[in-house]
Design a protein around this motif. Structure first.
Motif, PDB file in Angstrom:
ATOM      1  N   ASP A  42      78.193  57.063  57.958  1.00  0.00           N
ATOM      2  CA  ASP A  42      78.035  57.304  59.391  1.00  0.00           C
ATOM      3  C   ASP A  42      77.284  56.197  60.114  1.00  0.00           C
ATOM      4  N   GLY A  43      76.521  55.404  59.365  1.00  0.00           N
ATOM      5  CA  GLY A  43      75.779  54.312  59.992  1.00  0.00           C
ATOM      6  C   GLY A  43      76.568  53.028  60.117  1.00  0.00           C
ATOM      7  N   ALA A  44      77.819  53.030  59.668  1.00  0.00           N
ATOM      8  CA  ALA A  44      78.622  51.804  59.689  1.00  0.00           C
ATOM      9  C   ALA A  44      78.996  51.417  61.115  1.00  0.00           C
ATOM     10  N   ALA A  45      78.834  50.141  61.420  1.00  0.00           N
ATOM     11  CA  ALA A  45      79.275  49.597  62.714  1.00  0.00           C
ATOM     12  C   ALA A  45      80.718  49.128  62.539  1.00  0.00           C
ATOM     13  N   VAL A  46      81.635  49.795  63.223  1.00  0.00           N
ATOM     14  CA  VAL A  46      83.065  49.530  63.033  1.00  0.00           C
ATOM     15  C   VAL A  46      83.701  49.106  64.349  1.00  0.00           C
ATOM     16  N   VAL A  47      84.458  48.038  64.287  1.00  0.00           N
ATOM     17  CA  VAL A  47      85.282  47.591  65.405  1.00  0.00           C
ATOM     18  C   VAL A  47      86.732  47.694  64.967  1.00  0.00           C
ATOM     19  N   ARG A  48      87.521  48.398  65.747  1.00  0.00           N
ATOM     20  CA  ARG A  48      88.952  48.525  65.467  1.00  0.00           C
ATOM     21  C   ARG A  48      89.712  47.518  66.322  1.00  0.00           C
ATOM     22  N   ALA A  49      90.597  46.761  65.698  1.00  0.00           N
ATOM     23  CA  ALA A  49      91.331  45.737  66.441  1.00  0.00           C
ATOM     24  C   ALA A  49      92.808  45.764  66.087  1.00  0.00           C
ATOM     25  N   MET A  50      93.629  45.302  67.018  1.00  0.00           N
ATOM     26  CA  MET A  50      95.067  45.174  66.789  1.00  0.00           C
ATOM     27  C   MET A  50      95.506  43.769  67.185  1.00  0.00           C
ATOM     28  N   PRO A  51      95.651  42.871  66.209  1.00  0.00           N
ATOM     29  CA  PRO A  51      96.232  41.556  66.494  1.00  0.00           C
ATOM     30  C   PRO A  51      97.750  41.625  66.371  1.00  0.00           C
TER      31      PRO A  51
ATOM     32  N   ALA B   6      99.817  33.708  63.415  1.00  0.00           N
ATOM     33  CA  ALA B   6     100.145  32.716  62.392  1.00  0.00           C
ATOM     34  C   ALA B   6     100.210  31.308  62.960  1.00  0.00           C
ATOM     35  N   VAL B   7     100.481  31.183  64.268  1.00  0.00           N
ATOM     36  CA  VAL B   7     100.504  29.865  64.916  1.00  0.00           C
ATOM     37  C   VAL B   7      99.408  29.786  65.983  1.00  0.00           C
ATOM     38  N   ARG B   8      98.375  30.628  65.827  1.00  0.00           N
ATOM     39  CA  ARG B   8      97.208  30.655  66.715  1.00  0.00           C
ATOM     40  C   ARG B   8      97.588  30.984  68.153  1.00  0.00           C
ATOM     41  N   GLN B   9      98.664  31.776  68.310  1.00  0.00           N
ATOM     42  CA  GLN B   9      99.123  32.168  69.638  1.00  0.00           C
ATOM     43  C   GLN B   9      99.195  33.682  69.781  1.00  0.00           C
ATOM     44  N   GLY B  10      98.405  34.382  68.986  1.00  0.00           N
ATOM     45  CA  GLY B  10      98.421  35.829  69.049  1.00  0.00           C
ATOM     46  C   GLY B  10      97.541  36.367  70.159  1.00  0.00           C
ATOM     47  N   ILE B  11      97.518  37.667  70.267  1.00  0.00           N
ATOM     48  CA  ILE B  11      96.527  38.340  71.111  1.00  0.00           C
ATOM     49  C   ILE B  11      96.047  39.551  70.334  1.00  0.00           C
ATOM     50  N   ALA B  12      94.751  39.777  70.379  1.00  0.00           N
ATOM     51  CA  ALA B  12      94.151  40.922  69.701  1.00  0.00           C
ATOM     52  C   ALA B  12      93.360  41.727  70.717  1.00  0.00           C
ATOM     53  N   VAL B  13      93.475  43.040  70.616  1.00  0.00           N
ATOM     54  CA  VAL B  13      92.673  43.942  71.439  1.00  0.00           C
ATOM     55  C   VAL B  13      91.726  44.680  70.505  1.00  0.00           C
ATOM     56  N   ALA B  14      90.449  44.741  70.878  1.00  0.00           N
ATOM     57  CA  ALA B  14      89.434  45.344  70.024  1.00  0.00           C
ATOM     58  C   ALA B  14      88.723  46.469  70.748  1.00  0.00           C
ATOM     59  N   CYS B  15      88.247  47.442  69.966  1.00  0.00           N
ATOM     60  CA  CYS B  15      87.516  48.581  70.505  1.00  0.00           C
ATOM     61  C   CYS B  15      86.272  48.811  69.645  1.00  0.00           C
ATOM     62  N   PRO B  16      85.079  48.825  70.239  1.00  0.00           N
ATOM     63  CA  PRO B  16      83.864  49.000  69.450  1.00  0.00           C
ATOM     64  C   PRO B  16      83.557  50.467  69.173  1.00  0.00           C
ATOM     65  N   GLY B  17      83.079  50.735  67.963  1.00  0.00           N
ATOM     66  CA  GLY B  17      82.642  52.071  67.629  1.00  0.00           C
ATOM     67  C   GLY B  17      81.160  52.250  67.911  1.00  0.00           C
TER      68      GLY B  17
ATOM     69  N   ALA C 184      94.240  34.903  71.826  1.00  0.00           N
ATOM     70  CA  ALA C 184      93.451  35.510  72.898  1.00  0.00           C
ATOM     71  C   ALA C 184      92.842  36.835  72.421  1.00  0.00           C
ATOM     72  N   VAL C 185      91.789  37.264  73.119  1.00  0.00           N
ATOM     73  CA  VAL C 185      91.086  38.496  72.755  1.00  0.00           C
ATOM     74  C   VAL C 185      90.824  39.314  74.015  1.00  0.00           C
ATOM     75  N   ALA C 186      91.027  40.623  73.918  1.00  0.00           N
ATOM     76  CA  ALA C 186      90.657  41.555  74.983  1.00  0.00           C
ATOM     77  C   ALA C 186      89.958  42.739  74.338  1.00  0.00           C
ATOM     78  N   TRP C 187      89.130  43.426  75.127  1.00  0.00           N
ATOM     79  CA  TRP C 187      88.409  44.586  74.626  1.00  0.00           C
ATOM     80  C   TRP C 187      88.729  45.819  75.483  1.00  0.00           C
ATOM     81  N   VAL C 188      88.782  46.970  74.839  1.00  0.00           N
ATOM     82  CA  VAL C 188      88.857  48.255  75.539  1.00  0.00           C
ATOM     83  C   VAL C 188      87.729  49.133  75.016  1.00  0.00           C
ATOM     84  N   GLU C 189      87.231  50.013  75.856  1.00  0.00           N
ATOM     85  CA  GLU C 189      86.142  50.899  75.447  1.00  0.00           C
ATOM     86  C   GLU C 189      86.659  52.262  74.993  1.00  0.00           C
ATOM     87  N   GLU C 190      87.888  52.589  75.351  1.00  0.00           N
ATOM     88  CA  GLU C 190      88.474  53.890  75.016  1.00  0.00           C
ATOM     89  C   GLU C 190      89.449  53.721  73.857  1.00  0.00           C
ATOM     90  N   GLU C 191      89.130  54.320  72.718  1.00  0.00           N
ATOM     91  CA  GLU C 191      89.934  54.105  71.519  1.00  0.00           C
ATOM     92  C   GLU C 191      91.364  54.612  71.675  1.00  0.00           C
TER      93      GLU C 191
END
Length: 258
Positions: A99-108, A113-124, A144-151
């Motif tokens: 329960d104490g684990a700090a987890v970030v969920r991401a979807m790249p 593979a050619v450094r042209q992806g996009i990943a969206v991450a959500c912090p736990g 590229a990277v984007a963040w959302v707060e709602e899982e």
């Protein structure tokens, strides 16, 4: 130098590792498969006893999570866990890691593979600003990277960008087949379709105009493009099919998450 521990080094994990190494990061890898990179170990028991990674990146198959994740619970409290497993919720991962684990969920996605992806991450719960910044840096190495707060938003994210490259590849595939049907040599049809999709994507990325305006820029009234779009945009055409496809992929993502 802080170490990143990568658990699973398949296509996506391997692409991420390559980006990190290019950026000068120290990376340890656990990968039991035949394509493990040099220096990887097959099991977590083979990791150096004093290893204290800043981040543990979970890149195993989602169906392996229940068996694999408990072996890394010892890093909870010191490392942030960055998961790129589709459909595995933060709460489920914390149940396996503690329960104490700090987890970030991401979807790249695969253009990583050619450094042209996009990943969206959500912090736990409990993810610190420094851990969030570290995850941003790790994901930024592959695009590229984007963040959302709602899982809950991770399900449509998966449907749009995680699955999205397959939609684009299908477009190129269909254009190639249609060109051949109109008499083009197969090699030329393939070259035209691939370069048109790739070039259009580059133009879209470089332009300040939105996709709809770029489409209008190509479309002369009464011309060939207008004739084609009349078919593609008719009732039941591409816009409606895409809405249905993304809705179905979102539904399936939620189903896999349980």
């Amino acid at each position: 130098m802080e170490t990143i521990l990568l658990v699973g080094c398949g296509r996506m994990g391997g692409a991420m590792r390559a980006g990190w190494l290019e950026a000068g990061r120290s990376v340890a890898v656990v990968e039991p498969g035949p394509h493990a990179p040099s220096g990887a170990v097959a099991t977590p028991d083979a990791l150096p006893g004093g290893l204290r990674p800043a981040a543990v990146v979970l890149a195993v198959k989602p169906q392996e999570a229940d068996a694999v994740l408990p072996d890394y619970a010892r890093f909870a409290g010191s490392a942030v866990f960055l998961s790129i497993m589709a459909g595995r919720t933060i709460s489920r991962m914390r149940a396996l890691l503690g329960d104490g684990a700090a987890v970030v969920r991401a979807m790249p996605n695969t253009p990583a593979a050619v450094r042209q992806g996009i990943a969206v991450a959500c912090p736990g719960p409990g993810v610190t600003g420094a851990q969030r910044a570290l995850c941003t840096g790790l994901l930024d190495a592959i695009g590229a990277v984007a963040w959302v707060e709602e899982e809950a938003l991770m399900d449509p994210v998966t449907a749009v960008s995680g699955s999205g490259p397959a939609y684009v590849f299908l477009l190129a595939e269909a254009m190639e087949a249609a060109g051949i049907a109109q008499g083009l040599p197969a090699a030329l049809a393939r070259r035209l379709a691939r370069q048109t999709v790739a070039g259009s994507g580059a133009l879209l990325a470089a332009s300040a105009e939105d996709a709809a305006q770029l489409r209008r820029n190509v479309t002369s009234p009464g011309g060939t493009t207008a004739a084609a779009l009349a078919v593609l945009m008719a009732e039941g055409g591409v816009p409606e099919l895409m809405r249905r496809a993304v809705a179905e992929a979102t539904r399936r993502s939620r189903e896999l998450a349980g």
